[in-house]
Design a protein around this motif. Structure first.
Motif, short mmCIF file in Angstrom:
data_model
loop_
_atom_site.label_atom_id
_atom_site.label_comp_id
_atom_site.label_asym_id
_atom_site.label_seq_id
_atom_site.Cartn_x
_atom_site.Cartn_y
_atom_site.Cartn_z
N ASP A 1 21.13 41.19 -6.70
CA ASP A 1 21.70 40.98 -8.13
C ASP A 1 20.89 40.36 -8.97
OD1 ASP A 1 22.44 38.90 -6.84
OD2 ASP A 1 24.50 38.93 -7.24
N PHE A 2 19.46 39.94 -8.55
CA PHE A 2 18.30 39.44 -9.27
C PHE A 2 17.19 40.51 -9.52
CE2 PHE A 2 15.10 36.16 -9.63
CZ PHE A 2 15.24 35.62 -10.64
N GLU B 1 16.79 43.34 -10.46
CA GLU B 1 16.73 44.18 -11.58
C GLU B 1 16.37 43.34 -12.90
OE1 GLU B 1 16.64 47.31 -11.36
OE2 GLU B 1 17.36 47.62 -9.29
N LEU B 2 16.34 42.02 -12.67
CA LEU B 2 16.10 41.45 -13.76
C LEU B 2 14.53 41.69 -14.53
CD1 LEU B 2 16.36 39.33 -15.97
CD2 LEU B 2 15.73 37.48 -14.11
N SER C 1 25.01 45.25 -9.50
CA SER C 1 23.73 44.29 -9.70
C SER C 1 22.82 44.62 -10.82
CB SER C 1 22.90 44.30 -8.53
OG SER C 1 22.28 45.38 -8.16
N SER D 1 22.17 41.61 -13.29
CA SER D 1 20.91 41.57 -13.84
C SER D 1 20.83 41.54 -15.24
CB SER D 1 19.99 42.28 -13.19
OG SER D 1 19.78 41.93 -11.97
N ASP E 1 18.75 39.40 -18.30
CA ASP E 1 17.74 40.14 -19.08
C ASP E 1 17.91 40.12 -20.57
OD1 ASP E 1 17.98 42.90 -20.46
OD2 ASP E 1 18.84 43.37 -18.51
#
Length: 673
Positions: free
Chosen positions: A489-490, A492-493, A604, A608, A612
């Protein structure tokens, strides 16, 4: 000679694709597995007391050849599949699962790792070494290293079966996508813009047909649904699209999904967790299913309200066209496109010539150059697995940073969607190793003139390049924490954050140039495009959040005996609007069932997105989307750091705090600005 087992003298260590035969893959994997097993045995049986160097660092090196061979194989298996490569995938899945299980079930090996963990504070480790030790120890425990008796073999069997089923699921979806197409007569094609007809003719040629066809490639079927006035054909195409993996026979995925969910639950319970979601989320930023559901429902409620308002307008347009209604899923895109043209004066057919693929590639490179001083040089003579593939060397201040491989066009044998991969990841344990990064997309290829993208396609290109930058800019010692090896879940940032730069007016002004005239996009058109950025966001959010909530329902609690029934129950409880379907129905939900990557983790993207939206707001607050100080901080604290620290610590170091959901809702137009 097996090219996979010889030294690669190719530019930048690219796999020698022009010399690799399909019959080389199997023997190469067998040799690499044998080497890796020998390496693991040597570490486990080392008579010396365990140290970080002879145990943890040695593990990082143990399967170097295996990683190299599989990096090349996975690239071709996903993007240039054929019968031989699919058979190899089926053969490799249980072998690789067995190898993985052997490692985590190696009691002597785990004893060395456990000993180091118990003595960690006296080892004098650097912060990065401590992190790798922690992750290695945790990974073994979560894989069953503490299991005893019959549970050890059962865990091996469960993981092996899951690997086989995940491969079969993927191949079934690919088979359904490959086999179905709908020929278009001259009358059927009336009302379609030229760019859709060109793509349909190219697809017809690839299928050996004498005229245009609609396929299940997203880059073709979506514009067909947007522009075809033939409601009967829209329905036929749409129903084929959503039926992938659920057509009965050998390619039906419904029983596979049910078995995978049951096995995942069993795996979690063997490890002492209440559900698979509990096990999966232990290592993610979200930590627990309740936090995921809370986020998703905070977004669902305003998104559903917006979608219902939009549905009423679209149904009115449907009835005005002489159809009694109700609005159906195959109607939504058609009437939404007409409404967008009317309300925002945006015509996709007039807009698309401004988004040439080559110019959008240039735009993604130019943004990276301004933010991170990267330069890109195309390598014409590099080996490649398909003629469509393009290769670039990436440098900074004359230093080689990465090799970038772009594979942008849809074709038979390529799985659908878009993704970023790495044939080789960055590390410097034994000298500097720079990554070989791939971006794979499924854009429609033009047979005459430049290939054109939709606005959504252009965002996809920027999204995947954001992932690529995460790999290219990685700057850590250990491969196991490099690049995108971060919490799901980080991860895709960086990709979702990079999409924002496509919306920067000066980027559009420089690179959104007309395919025929070369003129930049007129300012009023650009402003209308950006003003419509949140248009139809109710629909887009509902179809995504519904998929994420179904994924979580599958994995949070007992596995459903009938996933399709459970899917229906979840959607009914949510009050899913009639004219919107899940973005990914269960039988073709590859994110969740092609492997464990996004299982109990499809949320996620939205987790993210909370970050973002907030991260790009930092550039907005500076008044400069290319602020050098912020860009350096973004690289230092996020893009180069990989998994060297916990994700929330990395983000907080960049932004000073963790964000709330407000920026996301505002960015999606789901609350008042």
């Amino acid at each position: 000679m097996n090219a996979l087992l010889s030294d690669w003298t190719t530019p930048f260590g690219l796999p020698p694709f022009d010399a690799i035969r399909d019959e080389d893959w199997g023997p190469a994997v067998d040799v690499a597995l044998e080497e890796a097993r020998a390496g693991i045995a040597a570490i486990a049986g080392d008579p010396e007391a365990p140290t970080f160097a002879n145990t943890i660092a040695a593990l990082e090196r143990a399967d170097e050849r295996l990683g190299r061979v599989l990096g090349a194989f996975h690239a071709v298996a996903g993007a240039a599949s054929n019968d031989a490569r699919q058979a190899l995938e089926r053969d490799f899945a249980p072998k690789l699962s067995a190898y993985s299980s052997e490692i985590t079930a190696n009691t002597a090996l785990f004893a060395r790792i456990d000993d180091l963990w118990e003595r960690r504070d006296s080892l004098g480790l650097s912060r990065e070494e401590m992190r790798v030790l922690y992750l290695t120890h945790r990974g073994f425990v979560r894989s069953g290293a503490r299991l005893e008796g019959e549970a050890v073999q059962r865990m091996k069997d469960v993981k092996a079966r899951l690997a086989v089923l995940g491969t079969q699921f993927t191949q079934n979806v690919l088979a359904d996508e490959r086999e179905w197409f709908m020929p278009l007569s001259e009358a059927d094609a009336e009302g379609l813009p030229d760019f859709v007809l060109q793509a349909a003719r190219a697809a017809g040629e690839s299928k050996g047909q004498g005229g245009p066809v609609v396929t299940l490639s997203r880059s073709l079927i979506v514009p067909f649904l947007q522009f075809s006035p033939r409601r009967d054909l829209r329905r036929k195409a749409y129903e084929a699209w959503v039926a992938r993996g659920a057509n009965g026979g050998a390619t039906d995925n419904r029983a596979i999904a049910a078995e995978m969910l049951a096995l995942r639950e069993e795996r979690a319970r063997l490890l002492g967790f209440g559900s698979f979601a509990d096990w999966k989320l232990e290592t993610e930023m979200a930590r627990e299913p309740a936090r995921v559901k809370d986020l998703l429902m905070q977004v669902w409620t305003p998104a559903r309200a917006a979608a219902e308002r939009d549905a009423a307008v679209l149904e009115g347009m449907l009835r005005a066209d002489g159809h009694p209604g109700p609005l159906e899923p195959w109607d939504w895109r058609y009437y939404s496109e007409k409404r967008r043209a009317a309300e925002h004066d945006l015509d996709e057919a007039a807009l698309k010539p401004f988004f040439q693929l080559d110019r959008m590639i240039e735009a993604s490179f130019a943004v990276a150059s301004r933010l991170f001083r990267l330069e890109f040089r195309e390598i014409e003579d590099a080996p490649r697995y398909h003629p469509d593939v393009r290769v670039w060397e990436v440098t900074r201040d004359g230093r080689h940073m990465a090799t970038f491989v772009g594979d942008f066009f849809a074709r038979d044998g390529k799985r659908s969607g878009a993704w970023c991969g790495a044939m080789r990841s960055q590390s410097r344990l034994d000298g500097e190793v720079r990554p070989i990064v791939t971006n794979v997309c499924n854009f429609a290829k033009s047979e005459a003139g430049p290939s054109l993208l939709s606005w959504d396609d252009a965002r996809t290109l920027f999204h995947e390049f954001g992932h690529a930058l995460h790999q290219m800019l990685s700057d850590v010692t250990f491969e196991s924490i490099s690049g995108t090896r971060v919490a799901r879940d980080f991860v895709e940032l960086p990709s979702q954050l990079y999409e924002h730069w496509l919306e920067v007016p000066e980027v559009l002004e420089d690179f959104a140039t007309h395919a025929e005239t070369g003129e930049p996009m007129p300012r009023d058109l650009r402003e209308r495009l950006l003003a419509a950025a949140t248009y139809d966001m109710g629909f887009q959010t509902v179809e995504y959040v519904a998929s994420a909530l179904v994924d979580m329902a599958f994995h949070d609690g007992p596995a459903p005996a009938d996933p399709m029934q459970r899917q229906a129950e979840v959607l009914e409880s949510l009050g899913m609007p009639r004219a919107i379907r899940m973005r990914h129905a269960t039988p073709h939900f590859a994110h969740v069932f092609s492997g464990d990557g996004y299982s109990a983790g499809y949320y996620s993207y939205m987790w993210s997105e909370v970050m973002d939206a907030d991260a790009f707001a930092a550039f907005v607050e500076k008044g400069d989307p290319f602020d050098a100080e912020l860009a350096a901080s973004l690289e230092r604290n996020i893009l180069s750091a990989g998994g060297s620290e916990e994700a929330d610590a990395l983000y907080t170091r960049f932004r000073g705090r963790m964000p709330g959901v407000e920026a996301l809702l505002k960015g999606r137009g789901l609350v008042a600005a």
